[in-house]
Write a protein that holds these residues in place. Structure first.
Motif, short mmCIF file in Angstrom:
data_model
loop_
_atom_site.label_atom_id
_atom_site.label_comp_id
_atom_site.label_asym_id
_atom_site.label_seq_id
_atom_site.Cartn_x
_atom_site.Cartn_y
_atom_site.Cartn_z
N LEU A 87 24.52 -6.68 51.11
CA LEU A 87 24.44 -7.22 49.77
C LEU A 87 22.96 -7.25 49.39
CD1 LEU A 87 26.64 -8.38 47.83
CD2 LEU A 87 25.74 -10.62 48.40
N VAL A 88 22.62 -6.55 48.32
CA VAL A 88 21.24 -6.55 47.85
C VAL A 88 21.15 -7.56 46.70
CG1 VAL A 88 19.36 -5.19 46.88
CG2 VAL A 88 21.01 -4.11 48.43
N LEU A 89 20.45 -8.63 46.95
CA LEU A 89 20.30 -9.64 45.91
C LEU A 89 19.10 -9.27 45.05
CD1 LEU A 89 20.76 -12.25 44.44
CD2 LEU A 89 19.51 -13.43 46.25
N VAL A 90 19.36 -8.98 43.78
CA VAL A 90 18.28 -8.60 42.86
C VAL A 90 17.88 -9.83 42.05
CG1 VAL A 90 17.60 -7.07 40.98
CG2 VAL A 90 19.23 -6.27 42.72
N MET A 91 16.63 -10.20 42.18
CA MET A 91 16.05 -11.26 41.35
C MET A 91 14.94 -10.61 40.53
SD MET A 91 16.87 -14.51 41.52
CE MET A 91 18.47 -14.98 42.11
N ALA A 92 14.72 -11.10 39.34
CA ALA A 92 13.60 -10.58 38.56
C ALA A 92 12.41 -11.51 38.75
CB ALA A 92 13.99 -10.52 37.09
N GLN A 129 27.15 0.67 53.36
CA GLN A 129 27.96 0.53 52.15
C GLN A 129 27.49 -0.76 51.48
OE1 GLN A 129 31.99 2.01 52.04
NE2 GLN A 129 32.76 0.00 51.50
N ALA A 130 26.83 -0.64 50.34
CA ALA A 130 26.09 -1.76 49.78
C ALA A 130 26.49 -2.08 48.35
CB ALA A 130 24.59 -1.45 49.83
N ALA A 131 26.18 -3.30 47.93
CA ALA A 131 26.40 -3.72 46.56
C ALA A 131 25.21 -4.53 46.09
CB ALA A 131 27.67 -4.56 46.46
N LEU A 132 24.96 -4.47 44.79
CA LEU A 132 23.88 -5.25 44.19
C LEU A 132 24.47 -6.50 43.54
CD1 LEU A 132 22.25 -2.76 44.79
CD2 LEU A 132 21.43 -2.71 42.45
N ALA A 133 23.84 -7.63 43.80
CA ALA A 133 24.26 -8.89 43.18
C ALA A 133 23.04 -9.51 42.54
CB ALA A 133 24.84 -9.81 44.26
N GLY A 134 23.27 -10.52 41.72
CA GLY A 134 22.14 -11.22 41.11
C GLY A 134 22.42 -11.57 39.67
N PRO A 135 21.52 -12.36 39.07
CA PRO A 135 21.78 -12.82 37.71
C PRO A 135 21.73 -11.69 36.70
CG PRO A 135 19.59 -13.48 38.43
CD PRO A 135 20.26 -12.89 39.62
#
Ligand SMILES: Nc1nc2c(ncn2[C@@H]2O[C@H](COP(=O)(O)OP(=O)(O)O)[C@@H](O)[C@H]2O)c(=O)[nH]1
Ligand SMILES: [Mg+2]
Ligand SMILES: [Zn+2]
Length: 287
Positions: free
Chosen positions: A76-81, A156-162
């Motif tokens: 899980l790739v947590l994307v934060m700005a 096998q990955a997914a992007l998560a985040g606001p």
């Protein structure tokens, strides 16, 4: 033959198997057992020459998410700005708990470094750099995206985040010029800026990436209060070392976790997030 479900739409499952995409129905047995095939599932199918098929079996899953409907999210790739929206330590922790709970490897990706205050990036790095792989990237210039792509190799990955953090931008960059396993340029790039409504798995030579409408962060329904402590990797060396075996590490005497907090081995903001989530689990139980 063996394959992977790329997406499920209106009762059909699109399965990539031996280099070809098959439109499959699911066997009635799944409905009877209350099991729904999900994008990301490894499956056994019967395949026909005309490109149709049937999902016969779902292989054991690493994990399965409901929102979004996706299976086998290894990473899980947590994307934060860094800004717009401002990064939230609390929200970061609420996503990290989701990943830990699911057994997904977590990667934290701080995007929009072009807009961010350097001091904020540094503080973010101090808290999370020692806990999880941390990447600083820029979706505008592509800076740092190669390193992130390398970290996804074989996963096998997914992007998560606001919302607004840059997930769609990074998905496009990661899939850019990648060819899907069926030999087409990934359709993602052709679709342009349309909002994601379905969960879909894109397969490249190097990694697989879910394109999803978004992951939900921590929800108190997800777990029992005893489980939460295990979702904080920095707590683990101290769990079981408190005076009380059922210690929740709040105000109990001789608590190894609060001792570690005092010694700076556990960061204050992480401990605060733990306390908040624990409280929510307790309140949720009362209803
Ligand atoms: N300045 C800047 N803007 C970015 C960056 N990455 C994405 N954006 C912009 O931020 C907005 C939200 O990005 P988007 O990918 O749609 O976010 P999502 O809601 O997480 O999918 C868009 O206008 C992007 O062009 C970046 O690194 N720097
Ligand atoms: Mg988006
Ligand atoms: Zn304790």
């Amino acid at each position: 033959m063996r394959g992977v479900i790329l997406r499920g739409i209106a009762g059909f499952y699109y399965v990539l198997a031996e280099g070809r995409e098959y439109r499959c129905r699911a066997r009635g047995i799944f409905r009877k057992e209350g099991v729904t095939p999900l994008a990301g599932d490894r499956v056994e199918i019967s395949a026909y020459e005309d490109g149709t098929g049937a999902v016969e079996d779902i292989l054991p899953r690493i994990n399965a998410f409901e929102r979004p409907p996706a299976a086998n999210v290894e990473t899980l790739v947590l994307v934060m700005a860094g800004r717009d929206p401002m990064p939230s330590f609390s929200l970061t922790d609420r996503f990290s708990v989701v990943a830990e709970r699911a057994g997904s490897e977590l990667i934290i990706c701080m995007n929009k470094v072009d807009l961010a205050e350097p001091a904020l990036l540094q503080r973010f790095g101090e808290i999370y750099g020692g806990l999880y792989p941390l990447f600083f990237v820029c979706g505008r210039t592509g800076e740092g995206v190669e390193a992130l792509r390398a970290a996804l190799k074989g996963r096998q990955a997914a992007l998560a985040g606001p919302s607004g953090a840059g997930k769609s931008t990074l998905t496009n960059l990661l899939l850019e010029s990648e060819r899907s396993a069926t030999g087409e340029i990934s359709r993602r790039n052709l679709r342009g800026k349309n909002t994601t409504r379905h969960t879909e798995l894109f397969i490249t030579e190097d990694f697989s990436l879910f394109d999803t409408p978004g992951f939900s962060a921590f929800d108190p329904e997800m777990m029992e209060e005893e489980e939460l402590q295990h979702c904080f990797p920095e707590f683990r060396p101290f769990i079981g070392k408190c005076r009380f075996s059922d210690c929740r590490h709040l105000a109990e005497p001789d608590c190894a976790v609060t001792e570690a907090l005092k010694e700076g081995k556990i960061k204050k903001s992480r401990y605060r997030s733990y306390g908040e989530m624990l409280k929510e689990i307790r309140e949720n139980k009362e209803y």
